[in-house]
Design a protein around this motif. Structure first.
Motif, PDB file in Angstrom:
ATOM      1  N   ASP A   3       1.585   8.289 -11.442  1.00 43.81           N
ATOM      2  CA  ASP A   3       1.826   7.914 -12.836  1.00 43.81           C
ATOM      3  C   ASP A   3       0.644   7.128 -13.390  1.00 43.81           C
ATOM      4  O   ASP A   3       0.231   7.329 -14.547  1.00 43.81           O
ATOM      5  CB  ASP A   3       3.103   7.076 -12.948  1.00 43.81           C
ATOM      6  N   HIS A   4       0.102   6.231 -12.584  1.00 43.65           N
ATOM      7  CA  HIS A   4      -1.050   5.444 -13.030  1.00 43.65           C
ATOM      8  C   HIS A   4      -2.241   6.354 -13.341  1.00 43.65           C
ATOM      9  O   HIS A   4      -2.923   6.177 -14.358  1.00 43.65           O
ATOM     10  CB  HIS A   4      -1.449   4.428 -11.957  1.00 43.65           C
ATOM     11  N   LEU A   5      -2.497   7.313 -12.456  1.00 41.37           N
ATOM     12  CA  LEU A   5      -3.612   8.233 -12.677  1.00 41.37           C
ATOM     13  C   LEU A   5      -3.402   9.071 -13.928  1.00 41.37           C
ATOM     14  O   LEU A   5      -4.342   9.307 -14.698  1.00 41.37           O
ATOM     15  CB  LEU A   5      -3.800   9.138 -11.456  1.00 41.37           C
ATOM     16  N   GLU A   6      -2.188   9.532 -14.148  1.00 46.47           N
ATOM     17  CA  GLU A   6      -1.917  10.342 -15.335  1.00 46.47           C
ATOM     18  C   GLU A   6      -2.175   9.540 -16.606  1.00 46.47           C
ATOM     19  O   GLU A   6      -2.811  10.025 -17.550  1.00 46.47           O
ATOM     20  CB  GLU A   6      -0.480  10.840 -15.310  1.00 46.47           C
ATOM     21  N   LYS A   7      -1.697   8.301 -16.639  1.00 40.45           N
ATOM     22  CA  LYS A   7      -1.929   7.461 -17.818  1.00 40.45           C
ATOM     23  C   LYS A   7      -3.419   7.243 -18.046  1.00 40.45           C
ATOM     24  O   LYS A   7      -3.911   7.304 -19.188  1.00 40.45           O
ATOM     25  CB  LYS A   7      -1.207   6.123 -17.649  1.00 40.45           C
ATOM     26  N   SER A   8      -4.153   6.999 -16.974  1.00 47.29           N
ATOM     27  CA  SER A   8      -5.590   6.769 -17.103  1.00 47.29           C
ATOM     28  C   SER A   8      -6.303   8.034 -17.563  1.00 47.29           C
ATOM     29  O   SER A   8      -7.216   7.973 -18.411  1.00 47.29           O
ATOM     30  CB  SER A   8      -6.141   6.288 -15.758  1.00 47.29           C
ATOM     31  N   ARG A   9      -5.900   9.192 -17.026  1.00 39.08           N
ATOM     32  CA  ARG A   9      -6.507  10.464 -17.450  1.00 39.08           C
ATOM     33  C   ARG A   9      -6.308  10.709 -18.929  1.00 39.08           C
ATOM     34  O   ARG A   9      -7.214  11.163 -19.632  1.00 39.08           O
ATOM     35  CB  ARG A   9      -5.906  11.650 -16.677  1.00 39.08           C
ATOM     36  N   PHE A  10      -5.113  10.414 -19.418  1.00 35.18           N
ATOM     37  CA  PHE A  10      -4.831  10.698 -20.822  1.00 35.18           C
ATOM     38  C   PHE A  10      -5.560   9.734 -21.752  1.00 35.18           C
ATOM     39  O   PHE A  10      -5.989  10.135 -22.843  1.00 35.18           O
ATOM     40  CB  PHE A  10      -3.321  10.690 -21.070  1.00 35.18           C
ATOM     41  N   VAL A  11      -5.720   8.485 -21.342  1.00 35.01           N
ATOM     42  CA  VAL A  11      -6.536   7.564 -22.135  1.00 35.01           C
ATOM     43  C   VAL A  11      -7.979   8.054 -22.195  1.00 35.01           C
ATOM     44  O   VAL A  11      -8.601   8.080 -23.265  1.00 35.01           O
ATOM     45  CB  VAL A  11      -6.466   6.136 -21.555  1.00 35.01           C
ATOM     46  N   LEU A  12      -8.505   8.465 -21.047  1.00 30.62           N
ATOM     47  CA  LEU A  12      -9.871   8.980 -21.014  1.00 30.62           C
ATOM     48  C   LEU A  12      -9.993  10.274 -21.807  1.00 30.62           C
ATOM     49  O   LEU A  12     -10.976  10.482 -22.532  1.00 30.62           O
ATOM     50  CB  LEU A  12     -10.314   9.206 -19.565  1.00 30.62           C
ATOM     51  N   GLY A  13      -8.985  11.160 -21.694  1.00 29.96           N
ATOM     52  CA  GLY A  13      -9.003  12.404 -22.457  1.00 29.96           C
ATOM     53  C   GLY A  13      -9.088  12.150 -23.951  1.00 29.96           C
ATOM     54  O   GLY A  13      -9.859  12.802 -24.663  1.00 29.96           O
ATOM     55  N   ASP A  14      -8.294  11.195 -24.436  1.00 28.79           N
ATOM     56  CA  ASP A  14      -8.371  10.838 -25.860  1.00 28.79           C
ATOM     57  C   ASP A  14      -9.767  10.356 -26.224  1.00 28.79           C
ATOM     58  O   ASP A  14     -10.284  10.653 -27.305  1.00 28.79           O
ATOM     59  CB  ASP A  14      -7.351   9.747 -26.185  1.00 28.79           C
ATOM     60  N   TYR A  15     -10.374   9.608 -25.324  1.00 34.94           N
ATOM     61  CA  TYR A  15     -11.684   9.018 -25.597  1.00 34.94           C
ATOM     62  C   TYR A  15     -12.787  10.070 -25.657  1.00 34.94           C
ATOM     63  O   TYR A  15     -13.692   9.983 -26.495  1.00 34.94           O
ATOM     64  CB  TYR A  15     -12.001   7.969 -24.528  1.00 34.94           C
ATOM     65  N   VAL A  16     -12.731  11.065 -24.769  1.00 36.85           N
ATOM     66  CA  VAL A  16     -13.806  12.069 -24.718  1.00 36.85           C
ATOM     67  C   VAL A  16     -13.440  13.350 -25.464  1.00 36.85           C
ATOM     68  O   VAL A  16     -14.237  14.290 -25.501  1.00 36.85           O
ATOM     69  CB  VAL A  16     -14.198  12.401 -23.257  1.00 36.85           C
ATOM     70  N   PRO A  60       0.793  -1.232   0.000  1.00 35.17           N
ATOM     71  CA  PRO A  60       0.000   0.000   0.000  1.00 35.17           C
ATOM     72  C   PRO A  60       0.823   1.279   0.000  1.00 35.17           C
ATOM     73  O   PRO A  60       0.462   2.249  -0.667  1.00 35.17           O
ATOM     74  CB  PRO A  60      -0.836  -0.120   1.283  1.00 35.17           C
ATOM     75  N   VAL A  61       1.909   1.303   0.749  1.00 31.73           N
ATOM     76  CA  VAL A  61       2.705   2.531   0.848  1.00 31.73           C
ATOM     77  C   VAL A  61       3.368   2.844  -0.486  1.00 31.73           C
ATOM     78  O   VAL A  61       3.312   3.977  -0.982  1.00 31.73           O
ATOM     79  CB  VAL A  61       3.756   2.411   1.971  1.00 31.73           C
ATOM     80  N   GLU A  62       3.989   1.853  -1.091  1.00 37.33           N
ATOM     81  CA  GLU A  62       4.624   2.045  -2.392  1.00 37.33           C
ATOM     82  C   GLU A  62       3.603   2.495  -3.442  1.00 37.33           C
ATOM     83  O   GLU A  62       3.850   3.414  -4.218  1.00 37.33           O
ATOM     84  CB  GLU A  62       5.283   0.737  -2.834  1.00 37.33           C
ATOM     85  N   PHE A  63       2.453   1.850  -3.419  1.00 38.48           N
ATOM     86  CA  PHE A  63       1.431   2.161  -4.422  1.00 38.48           C
ATOM     87  C   PHE A  63       0.887   3.577  -4.234  1.00 38.48           C
ATOM     88  O   PHE A  63       0.818   4.356  -5.190  1.00 38.48           O
ATOM     89  CB  PHE A  63       0.285   1.149  -4.321  1.00 38.48           C
ATOM     90  N   MET A  64       0.517   3.926  -3.000  1.00 41.58           N
ATOM     91  CA  MET A  64      -0.190   5.180  -2.751  1.00 41.58           C
ATOM     92  C   MET A  64       0.719   6.400  -2.679  1.00 41.58           C
ATOM     93  O   MET A  64       0.253   7.533  -2.833  1.00 41.58           O
ATOM     94  CB  MET A  64      -1.000   5.065  -1.459  1.00 41.58           C
ATOM     95  N   THR A  65       2.018   6.195  -2.437  1.00 42.96           N
ATOM     96  CA  THR A  65       2.906   7.349  -2.329  1.00 42.96           C
ATOM     97  C   THR A  65       3.843   7.524  -3.515  1.00 42.96           C
ATOM     98  O   THR A  65       4.404   8.610  -3.693  1.00 42.96           O
ATOM     99  CB  THR A  65       3.760   7.265  -1.046  1.00 42.96           C
ATOM    100  N   ARG A  66       3.979   6.491  -4.364  1.00 43.49           N
ATOM    101  CA  ARG A  66       4.895   6.610  -5.501  1.00 43.49           C
ATOM    102  C   ARG A  66       4.251   6.275  -6.840  1.00 43.49           C
ATOM    103  O   ARG A  66       4.320   7.039  -7.789  1.00 43.49           O
ATOM    104  CB  ARG A  66       6.129   5.714  -5.282  1.00 43.49           C
ATOM    105  N   LYS A  67       3.590   5.136  -6.899  1.00 44.82           N
ATOM    106  CA  LYS A  67       3.108   4.645  -8.193  1.00 44.82           C
ATOM    107  C   LYS A  67       1.813   5.302  -8.659  1.00 44.82           C
ATOM    108  O   LYS A  67       1.580   5.448  -9.865  1.00 44.82           O
ATOM    109  CB  LYS A  67       2.900   3.133  -8.127  1.00 44.82           C
ATOM    110  N   VAL A  68       0.944   5.672  -7.717  1.00 41.82           N
ATOM    111  CA  VAL A  68      -0.421   6.031  -8.075  1.00 41.82           C
ATOM    112  C   VAL A  68      -0.496   7.232  -9.009  1.00 41.82           C
ATOM    113  O   VAL A  68      -1.365   7.296  -9.894  1.00 41.82           O
ATOM    114  CB  VAL A  68      -1.272   6.280  -6.807  1.00 41.82           C
TER     115      VAL A  68
END
Length: 376
Positions: free
Chosen positions: A51-64, A41-49
């Motif tokens: 980058d993951h959110l940015e990638k997801s936002r950009f996929v959604l941005g392309d879609y809409v 949880p610590v690694e995911f919520m303080t470091r990885k999340v």
């Protein structure tokens, strides 16, 4: 495509419009994200999340049809709308113009803050039966005054299931210097959406409905020129921990501990629909919706709200019925007939709404007609 969904096969489910239904492969991706989070949880919520959110936002941005940095994820449209309303600079003498078909909880939100800050909520009545989008724009615009500062409009209405001419209204509002706030909760994956072409100032959409992402996944788009005015509902760490490029993102994206798994699953939802020819799925559902609507009016003798055309109707349609208690009728449909379908008031009328998605077929429509024939 029923095999892709967890829906109870004993129920005729004609209510995708309320909360959606997540396909099994997408839900498995969602659970995989949750598992990865729980493994560290610590690694995911303080470091990885981030980058993951940015990638997801950009996929959604392309879609809409917008830039990924011009939108943020929200758990639901209600939260997004509350964020915007609290950020708008409105006061005594100002007017917010909307239709009389807006989502009830959000009308309540507008009225609350209108009363608190002294501005007025103007609800333009719907002239039924409707004719054309062009006529509707003209009718709606008759309520615009020099005091109109914001137009708040559902692109697809929840109550009446109508597709409204949001792009045409945005264009007129821009020429008049009026802020446009479009509620597109029912739009993504239901009808084509290109936010850049529509050019609203603010747009909110749900991913858990027609895009069939997990519950708790929606988005808020704000035009870049307005982003610095958006105040977060909750003040948290912001840029201290979030490396996002703008305050619009880092002040609104992470507001305490939360589970981002639904947001991170949105790309899988988009991919699932691309892999299963969703244009064909939508076309089949629209056709089934219009055919079923015609069959309903062979049984129920009330006036249609609109023409039975793709200009007004996608995968939902609402029917006026002459009954006294809508809630009792809804639960009777469920308890006695195993038919899931919303029934609700609209002004002095009561409506029921049908909605069709990939898992629905002609047998579901036949069951509805059988039940209505027995009851009416």
């Amino acid at each position: 495509m029923k095999e892709f969904y967890y829906l109870d096969p004993s129920i005729t489910f004609l209510n995708h419009g309320s909360f959606g239904a997540c396909p099994k492969p997408v839900f498995e991706t969602y659970q995989n994200w949750q598992l990865e989070l729980e493994q560290q949880p610590v690694e995911f919520m303080t470091r990885k999340v981030y980058d993951h959110l940015e990638k997801s936002r950009f996929v959604l941005g392309d879609y809409v049809g917008c830039h990924g940095d011009d939108l943020i994820f929200e758990t639901n449209p209600t939260t997004a709308v509350n964020t915007i309303i609290r950020s708008l600079d409105l006061g005594p003498g100002d007017e917010v113009l909307m239709t009389d078909m807006e989502y009830g909880s959000l009308v309540r939100t507008w009225e609350h803050y209108g009363n608190e800050n002294g501005y007025s909520i103007v609800k333009r009545s719907t002239p039924t039966p409707l004719t054309t989008h062009e006529d509707y724009v003209e009718h709606f615009w008759e309520s615009v005054t020099e005091d109109t500062k914001v137009i708040y409009l559902s692109e697809i209405t929840s109550s009446t299931g109508l597709i409204l001419p949001a792009m045409a209204i945005c264009k007129k509002a821009k020429e008049a210097g009026i802020i446009t706030f479009i509620d597109g909760a029912h739009v993504p994956a239901h009808i084509p959406l290109n936010i850049t072409e529509m050019d609203p100032d603010i747009y909110v959409g749900a991913c858990h409905k027609w895009l069939s992402a997990p519950k708790g996944s929606s988005f808020l788009y704000v035009k870049k020129s307005l982003q610095e005015k958006i105040k977060p509902l909750i003040i948290s760490w912001g840029s201290v921990i979030d490396p996002a490029p703008t305050a619009f993102i880092y002040e609104n994206q992470c507001q305490g501990t939360w589970d981002p798994s639904a947001f991170l699953t949105v790309p899988a939802s988009i991919q699932f629909q691309q892999d299963h020819d969703w244009d064909a799925v939508r076309a089949r559902c629209r056709k089934l919706n219009r055919e079923t609507r015609n069959r309903i009016y062979d049984i129920i003798d009330t006036e249609p709200i609109c023409p039975n055309t793709e200009e007004w109707l996608g995968q939902m349609a609402s029917i006026i019925i002459n009954i006294e208690n809508g809630l009792d009728f809804k639960w009777r449909l469920m308890d006695e007939y195993k038919l899931e379908m919303p029934v609700f008031p609209w002004g002095d009328k009561i409506l029921f709404r049908i909605s069709f998605n990939a898992y629905n077929d002609e047998k579901d429509a036949d069951r509805l007609i059988e039940v209505l024939g027995e009851l009416f």
